[in-house]
Design an enzyme around this catalytic site. Structure first.
Site, PDB file in Angstrom:
ATOM      1  N   SER A   1       0.848  -1.192   0.000  1.00 45.40           N
ATOM      2  CA  SER A   1       0.000   0.000   0.000  1.00 45.40           C
ATOM      3  C   SER A   1       0.890   1.250   0.000  1.00 45.40           C
ATOM      4  CB  SER A   1      -0.948  -0.066   1.207  1.00 45.40           C
ATOM      5  OG  SER A   1      -1.864   0.985   1.190  1.00 45.40           O
TER       6      SER A   1
ATOM      7  N   LYS B   1      -5.585   3.129  -2.349  1.00 40.02           N
ATOM      8  CA  LYS B   1      -4.793   2.509  -1.269  1.00 40.02           C
ATOM      9  C   LYS B   1      -5.637   2.358  -0.001  1.00 40.02           C
ATOM     10  CE  LYS B   1      -0.820   2.157  -3.546  1.00 40.02           C
ATOM     11  NZ  LYS B   1      -0.389   0.856  -4.103  1.00 40.02           N
TER      12      LYS B   1
HETATM   13  C1  HXC Z   1      -4.114  12.008 -16.492  1.00 39.92           C
HETATM   14  C2  HXC Z   1      -4.077   9.868 -17.358  1.00 39.92           C
HETATM   15  C3  HXC Z   1      -2.654   9.824 -17.252  1.00 39.92           C
HETATM   16  C4  HXC Z   1      -1.997  10.988 -16.743  1.00 39.92           C
HETATM   17  C5  HXC Z   1      -3.337   7.940 -18.059  1.00 39.92           C
HETATM   18  N1  HXC Z   1      -4.426   8.675 -17.857  1.00 39.92           N
HETATM   19  N2  HXC Z   1      -2.233   8.605 -17.690  1.00 39.92           N
HETATM   20  N3  HXC Z   1      -4.793  10.928 -16.975  1.00 39.92           N
HETATM   21  N4  HXC Z   1      -2.761  12.043 -16.373  1.00 39.92           N
HETATM   22  N5  HXC Z   1      -0.684  11.035 -16.627  1.00 39.92           N
HETATM   23  C6  HXC Z   1      -5.802   8.317 -18.160  1.00 39.92           C
HETATM   24  C7  HXC Z   1      -6.015   8.066 -19.628  1.00 39.92           C
HETATM   25  O1  HXC Z   1      -6.131   9.266 -20.342  1.00 39.92           O
HETATM   26  C8  HXC Z   1      -7.309   7.269 -19.608  1.00 39.92           C
HETATM   27  O2  HXC Z   1      -8.426   8.082 -19.397  1.00 39.92           O
HETATM   28  C9  HXC Z   1      -7.158   6.428 -18.354  1.00 39.92           C
HETATM   29  O3  HXC Z   1      -6.171   7.084 -17.543  1.00 39.92           O
HETATM   30  C10 HXC Z   1      -6.702   5.032 -18.653  1.00 39.92           C
HETATM   31  O4  HXC Z   1      -5.497   5.102 -19.362  1.00 39.92           O
HETATM   32  P1  HXC Z   1      -4.950   3.874 -20.197  1.00 39.92           P
HETATM   33  O5  HXC Z   1      -3.587   4.208 -20.650  1.00 39.92           O
HETATM   34  O6  HXC Z   1      -5.960   3.427 -21.185  1.00 39.92           O
HETATM   35  O7  HXC Z   1      -5.002   2.768 -19.085  1.00 39.92           O
HETATM   36  P2  HXC Z   1      -4.065   1.605 -18.759  1.00 39.92           P
HETATM   37  O8  HXC Z   1      -3.318   1.067 -19.895  1.00 39.92           O
HETATM   38  O9  HXC Z   1      -4.896   0.686 -18.055  1.00 39.92           O
HETATM   39  O10 HXC Z   1      -2.963   2.302 -17.812  1.00 39.92           O
HETATM   40  C11 HXC Z   1      -3.094   2.331 -16.482  1.00 39.92           C
HETATM   41  C12 HXC Z   1      -2.361   3.514 -15.897  1.00 39.92           C
HETATM   42  C13 HXC Z   1      -0.882   3.538 -16.301  1.00 39.92           C
HETATM   43  C14 HXC Z   1      -2.506   3.464 -14.422  1.00 39.92           C
HETATM   44  C15 HXC Z   1      -3.050   4.758 -16.431  1.00 39.92           C
HETATM   45  O11 HXC Z   1      -0.247   4.617 -15.683  1.00 39.92           O
HETATM   46  C16 HXC Z   1      -0.183   2.276 -15.969  1.00 39.92           C
HETATM   47  O12 HXC Z   1      -0.365   1.263 -16.613  1.00 39.92           O
HETATM   48  N6  HXC Z   1       0.701   2.231 -14.983  1.00 39.92           N
HETATM   49  C17 HXC Z   1       1.315   0.955 -14.604  1.00 39.92           C
HETATM   50  C18 HXC Z   1       2.607   1.154 -14.015  1.00 39.92           C
HETATM   51  C19 HXC Z   1       2.619   2.061 -12.850  1.00 39.92           C
HETATM   52  O13 HXC Z   1       1.882   3.032 -12.775  1.00 39.92           O
HETATM   53  N7  HXC Z   1       3.492   1.811 -11.913  1.00 39.92           N
HETATM   54  C20 HXC Z   1       3.731   2.747 -10.864  1.00 39.92           C
HETATM   55  C21 HXC Z   1       3.366   2.170  -9.652  1.00 39.92           C
HETATM   56  S1  HXC Z   1       4.069   3.169  -8.429  1.00 39.92           S
HETATM   57  P3  HXC Z   1      -9.375   8.609 -20.604  1.00 39.92           P
HETATM   58  O14 HXC Z   1     -10.394   9.449 -19.943  1.00 39.92           O
HETATM   59  O15 HXC Z   1      -8.488   9.384 -21.529  1.00 39.92           O
HETATM   60  O16 HXC Z   1      -9.942   7.377 -21.237  1.00 39.92           O
HETATM   61  C22 HXC Z   1       3.017   3.206  -7.243  1.00 39.92           C
HETATM   62  C23 HXC Z   1       3.461   3.976  -6.058  1.00 39.92           C
HETATM   63  C24 HXC Z   1       2.267   4.385  -5.279  1.00 39.92           C
HETATM   64  O17 HXC Z   1       2.007   2.645  -7.312  1.00 39.92           O
HETATM   65  C25 HXC Z   1       2.672   5.021  -4.002  1.00 39.92           C
HETATM   66  C26 HXC Z   1       2.475   6.456  -3.996  1.00 39.92           C
HETATM   67  C27 HXC Z   1       3.232   7.134  -2.922  1.00 39.92           C
END
Ligand code: HXC
Length: 288
Positions: A175, A193
């Site tokens: 988390s 989370k």
């Molecule tokens: C605004 C965004 C965006 C951004 C994506 N979207 N990136 N909106 N700012 N930077 C929007 C898109 O426009 C779309 O909305 C929707 O999110 C879905 O995007 P997709 O690319 O189609 O989705 P998907 O392929 O499922 O991607 C999921 C994701 C992506 C979460 C958006 O970032 C991802 O796959 N991440 C995986 C890896 C990751 O994030 N790892 C980091 C973990 S670190 P619309 O309206 O246009 O359809 C972590 C630490 C947490 O978790 C702790 C914090 C302290």
């Protein structure tokens, strides 16, 4: 060349404590989860790591296997944790090839910085689906095996002797701490989370009687992780590091050690808890 042990595990643990155990980990090709799994494999476990990218997941699995001669580590890519059937197929393969599941790490997550105004409903839903539904699906798919393992490894309540065959039936959710206080541009992740935390607490109560434990690890700023790189601008790293109570960011080893603790005999009576591994980062940010 195997990664030097000090990169993922302290010297506090005895080799072989997780012999014959199997860990199933989502998000297993990521920096934090791969260190968690590597530590468990080093200490005797076999593992199945789940990811979205086939090539990366298989490569990381092969690399983790170098942590111990004879270790079996399977990497299953192309799995979307939002789809229960994807996970069920991965679980079936894990059980077929490794013989069961004793430990689960639910680590798959999605994150990006966006203000509430920038965040579309679909973007919010995407993170909720990856984090909350994905964690639920991970539990759902592995639950039959966690229950079986929990029953088999249960500690005898009268003798208080640890089970002679070690521990099992344990789940950890990865988390965060951002939802304890709120953080701009992280609404979607904070809500997700908080949901994951609630899921873990419920499992601890509902499945404790089946010998299972469920806990949360809440990492703070961990150096060289995708999460930190996404959240902290590079020109702010030096000042932010100096401002930490311990004067440093966390290392993935800190999270791996916490994982070993919670899965070991030492952690047998710890369930329904959150282990915050953040060097007091969030207390400092919350003003003490
Ligand atoms: C605004 C965004 C965006 C951004 C994506 N979207 N990136 N909106 N700012 N930077 C929007 C898109 O426009 C779309 O909305 C929707 O999110 C879905 O995007 P997709 O690319 O189609 O989705 P998907 O392929 O499922 O991607 C999921 C994701 C992506 C979460 C958006 O970032 C991802 O796959 N991440 C995986 C890896 C990751 O994030 N790892 C980091 C973990 S670190 P619309 O309206 O246009 O359809 C972590 C630490 C947490 O978790 C702790 C914090 C302290």
């Amino acid at each position: 060349m195997p990664l030097p042990k000090e990169e993922y595990l302290s010297n506090s643990w005895k080799d072989g404590i997780f012999a014959n155990k199997v860990v199933f980990c989502t998000g297993g090709a990521g920096t934090i989860c791969s260190a968690q799994v590597r530590a468990l494999v080093h200490l005797g476990a076999n593992a199945c790591i789940i990811g979205r990218n086939v090539e990366k997941t298989e490569r990381v699995a092969q690399d983790i296997a170098t942590a111990r001669p004879g270790a079996k580590v399977i990497g299953i890519g192309s799995v979307d944790v939002r789809k229960l059937d994807n996970l069920q197929q991965a679980v079936e393969r894990c059980v077929k090839e490794l013989g069961g599941i004793d430990f689960v790490i639910a680590g798959a997550a999605g994150n990006f910085l966006a203000s509430i105004e920038q965040l579309s409903a679909n973007a919010f839903k995407s993170v909720m689906d990856i984090d909350v539904l994905g964690s639920y699906n991970t539990l759902k798919a592995t639950l039959p095996y966690l229950k079986e393992s929990g029953k088999k490894h249960r500690m005898d309540s009268k003798s208080l002797k640890p089970s002679p065959i070690g521990t099992g039936g344990r789940i950890i959710f990865v988390s965060a701490t951002i939802h304890y206080r709120g953080l701009p541009f992280q609404t979607h992740v904070s809500v997700a989370k908080a949901g994951i935390d609630a899921l873990s607490h419920s499992i601890a109560i509902e499945y404790g009687p089946r010998g299972m434990t469920s806990n949360i690890i809440a990492p703070g700023p961990i150096a060289q992780t995708e999460g930190l790189e996404r959240l902290l601008p590079s020109d702010a790293v030096e000042a932010y590091t100096k401002a930490q109570p311990l004067g440093r960011f966390g290392h993935v080893r800190d999270i791996a050690d916490a994982t070993v603790y919670l899965f070991s005999d030492t952690g047998s009576y710890v369930t329904g808890q959150t282990l915050v591994v953040d060097g007091a980062n969030w207390r400092m940010s919350a003003g003490g």
